[in-house]
Enzyme design. Structure first.
Site, PDB file in Angstrom:
ATOM      1  N   SER A 120      -4.545 -14.984   2.299  1.00 54.13           N
ATOM      2  CA  SER A 120      -4.817 -13.850   1.434  1.00 54.13           C
ATOM      3  C   SER A 120      -5.604 -14.325   0.197  1.00 54.13           C
ATOM      4  O   SER A 120      -6.693 -14.874   0.361  1.00 54.13           O
ATOM      5  CB  SER A 120      -3.500 -13.150   1.063  1.00 54.13           C
ATOM      6  OG  SER A 120      -3.743 -11.872   0.530  1.00 54.13           O
ATOM      7  N   ASP A 172      -5.693  -5.378   9.701  1.00 52.05           N
ATOM      8  CA  ASP A 172      -5.495  -5.982   8.375  1.00 52.05           C
ATOM      9  C   ASP A 172      -6.661  -5.572   7.481  1.00 52.05           C
ATOM     10  O   ASP A 172      -7.769  -6.111   7.591  1.00 52.05           O
ATOM     11  CB  ASP A 172      -5.410  -7.500   8.476  1.00 52.05           C
ATOM     12  CG  ASP A 172      -5.095  -8.150   7.134  1.00 52.05           C
ATOM     13  OD1 ASP A 172      -5.024  -7.432   6.112  1.00 52.05           O
ATOM     14  OD2 ASP A 172      -4.921  -9.388   7.113  1.00 52.05           O
ATOM     15  N   HIS A 185      -1.044  -7.649   7.743  1.00 49.37           N
ATOM     16  CA  HIS A 185      -1.336  -8.718   6.783  1.00 49.37           C
ATOM     17  C   HIS A 185      -0.140  -9.646   6.589  1.00 49.37           C
ATOM     18  O   HIS A 185      -0.287 -10.741   6.057  1.00 49.37           O
ATOM     19  CB  HIS A 185      -1.755  -8.115   5.438  1.00 49.37           C
ATOM     20  CG  HIS A 185      -2.339  -9.114   4.485  1.00 49.37           C
ATOM     21  ND1 HIS A 185      -3.504  -9.803   4.748  1.00 49.37           N
ATOM     22  CD2 HIS A 185      -1.903  -9.562   3.274  1.00 49.37           C
ATOM     23  CE1 HIS A 185      -3.775 -10.617   3.744  1.00 49.37           C
ATOM     24  NE2 HIS A 185      -2.827 -10.493   2.835  1.00 49.37           N
TER      25      HIS A 185
END
Length: 203
Positions: A120, A172, A185
């Site tokens: 991320s 995602d 995610h």
């Protein structure tokens, strides 16, 4: 669901996995000897500690299992991992810390196999770090592994693009450049064995 002042919304899930990161000082690992493989990992936004919970611990465990007969150091990058950092395109200080860590290991451990990784916002940090490395230092990095990468469509510099593995789950939106966290995610722990196999093939 938590709404931030920017008007952007993140859906956060409670996560139960915990990890004990390798000790570090100012983001740089305390080393007494060189390991065969050294991984620098940056966690996702708002995750605890330096390894987080979603990817860091399962990736570390998968590498420990995959790299039989090799010594491993798995180091979490010490950076704030705030929402503001994500919205800015990744924490610049975290990128510098990762790049400095890679540089330190490359200089002090000439035989070590170095891996850069992030999840991320940590993937953003990994991109920032990669772009701070000289061509000679890039060549010391055997693999770059990112998960839920907001910069999925941005090439890494030099040889690193050909040494890259990016995991982006269907659905995602973070990988699509949208600041919305949905269940896909949070699924990347399941990709840890494949990520470890990618690294193992390059050691």
């Amino acid at each position: 669901m938590i709404a931030f002042s920017t008007g952007l919304t993140f859906v956060l899930a409670a996560l139960s996995v915990t990890a004990i990161p390798t000790p570090n000082v100012g983001g740089l690992e305390v080393r007494q000897a060189c390991s065969d493989v050294v991984v620098y990992f940056a966690r996702g936004t708002t995750e605890p500690g330096t390894l987080g919970t979603v990817v860091g611990p399962p990736f570390q465990s998968a590498l420990q299992s995959a790299l039989t007969g090799k010594t491993l150091q798995f180091v979490g990058i010490n950076y704030p991992a705030t929402v503001d950092g994500y919205l800015a395109g990744g924490d610049a200080g975290g990128g510098k810390t990762m790049a400095d860590s890679v540089t330190s290991t490359a200089n002090s451990c000439p035989k070590a196999k170095i891996v850069m990784s992030g999840y991320s916002q940590g993937a953003q940090v990994t991109h920032i770090a990669a772009n701070r490395l000289s061509a000679a230092l890039q060549n010391r990095v055997i693999a770059v592994v990112t998960f839920g990468d907001p910069f999925r469509d941005r090439a890494l510099p030099g040889v690193l693009q050909s040494r890259r593995k990016t995991f982006c789950a269907e659905g995602d939106l973070i990988c699509e450049g949208q600041p919305i966290v949905l269940p896909p995610h949070l699924s990347y722990g399941a990709d840890a064995p494949e990520a470890a196999a990618f690294v193992k093939a390059r050691v």
